[in-house]
Design a protein around this motif. Structure first.
Motif: not given
Length: 333
Positions: A295-309
């Motif tokens: 799950a953390l690996a996925g969040a790290l992969r999607e860093g830009v998509q999660s920006a500001g969230k």
């Protein structure tokens, strides 16, 4: 399959809390910095970790097993033995719950399974049988063993995906969603699916808008392929460090819920999972086994998509063999 309702999940909590307290959820500053750096300056990320690694068996599986065992005991008064197939965490949960309800436990694992997980299951009172080269072979053997004529009426097979398991795993999601500020995204590892289905049930029951993102190992892509093609797709499972995600054939009931409730499923490599395991230990001093670190690996992969969230990350368990963790912690995979 219908997802459990809020009253059903709250009733399941009362069963779970007879054996364990709620697990914590924390936001770790160092991890937030790491995730925000991956967002390339597009806004900070506030991450909250659900620490299912703090359960009595070091994994979330204990919750569903307790609810399942209570249901079995109530509905099958002649039952003496439960049988399950597992790579480890499900078996520990089943053995713990069965012991609480006075039942014998037989666990089937594939050859070459984690030695430390095997020992942990045996310490919980499970009788261990090694059979097959992967989880699917162990599953089929365990199901046949439980349903054999000689065991009729006294043995029950504990499915790896079942409505009662989903009801039990949903209890951590209810704690999580009620215990943190509103989440924009939640990242959930997918093994056979009970965890992400429990998260979906609570998200829906509370009327939240949180986007649910599933994470699988790219070396075990059956759920990602099935999600993309909207049909069950069998695929080889070759992940070396995320045995909890090692599924060759997706569960159809789980996939139907995932198709209806999950925004997307992303694949992460064993190298990305290993990096996330190191990051989790460095930033929070918590152990994350491979499946849990996905799950953390996925969040790290999607860093830009999660920006500001504000995001949620489910750390599903900590049960990794010490030799493997030492090698991952000390070097690149």
């Amino acid at each position: 399959m219908q997802l459990p309702t809020l009253p059903e999940i709250e009733a399941a909590q009362s069963i779970v809390y007879r054996a364990m307290p709620p697990t914590p959820q924390y936001s770790w500053p160092l991890l937030n910095q790491r995730l925000s750096a991956g967002a390339s300056g597009n806004g900070p990320i506030e991450a909250w970790i659900k620490h299912e690694n703090h359960s009595p068996v070091g994994a979330f599986k204990i919750r569903g097993a307790l609810v399942y065992a209570a249901w079995l005991r109530e509905n099958h008064p002649n039952l003496t033995t439960v049988v399950a197939a597992t790579r480890g965490n499900h078996g520990q949960g089943v053995a713990f719950a069965a012991h609480n309800y006075g039942l014998r436990t037989v666990i089937v694992v594939p050859h070459g399974n984690s030695k430390e997980k095997n020992l942990a299951m045996q310490a919980q009172g499970a009788e261990l049988i090694e059979h097959g080269s992967d989880f699917q072979a162990s599953l089929e053997f365990a199901r046949d063993l439980a349903s054999s004529p000689a065991n009729s009426g006294t043995h029950a097979f504990v499915e790896s995906f079942h409505p009662r398991l989903v009801m039990g795993t949903a209890t951590y999601a209810l704690e999580f969603f009620r215990g943190v500020p509103p989440l924009d995204i939640i990242y959930v590892p997918i093994g056979l699916g009970s965890s992400i289905c429990g998260v979906s049930a609570v998200r829906n029951a509370l009327g939240l808008k949180t986007e649910i993102v599933g994470v699988v190992a790219s070396q075990s892509p059956s759920y990602a392929l099935s999600f993309a093609q909207h049909q069950i797709v069998e695929a080889p499972s070759r992940t070396q460090i995320a045995d909890g995600l090692a599924c060759r054939i997706p569960n159809r009931l789980a996939m139907e819920i995932i198709w209806d409730n999950v925004a997307r499923i992303i694949e992460v490599s064993d190298e990305e999972i290993a990096h996330a395991m190191r990051a989790c230990y460095h930033d929070t001093h918590n152990l994350a086994e491979g499946a849990a670190a996905a799950a953390l690996a996925g969040a790290l992969r999607e860093g830009v998509q999660s920006a500001g969230k504000r995001i949620g990350i489910v750390l599903t368990g900590a049960n990794i063999d010490s030799d493997l963790f030492t090698s991952i912690l000390g070097s690149s995979l």
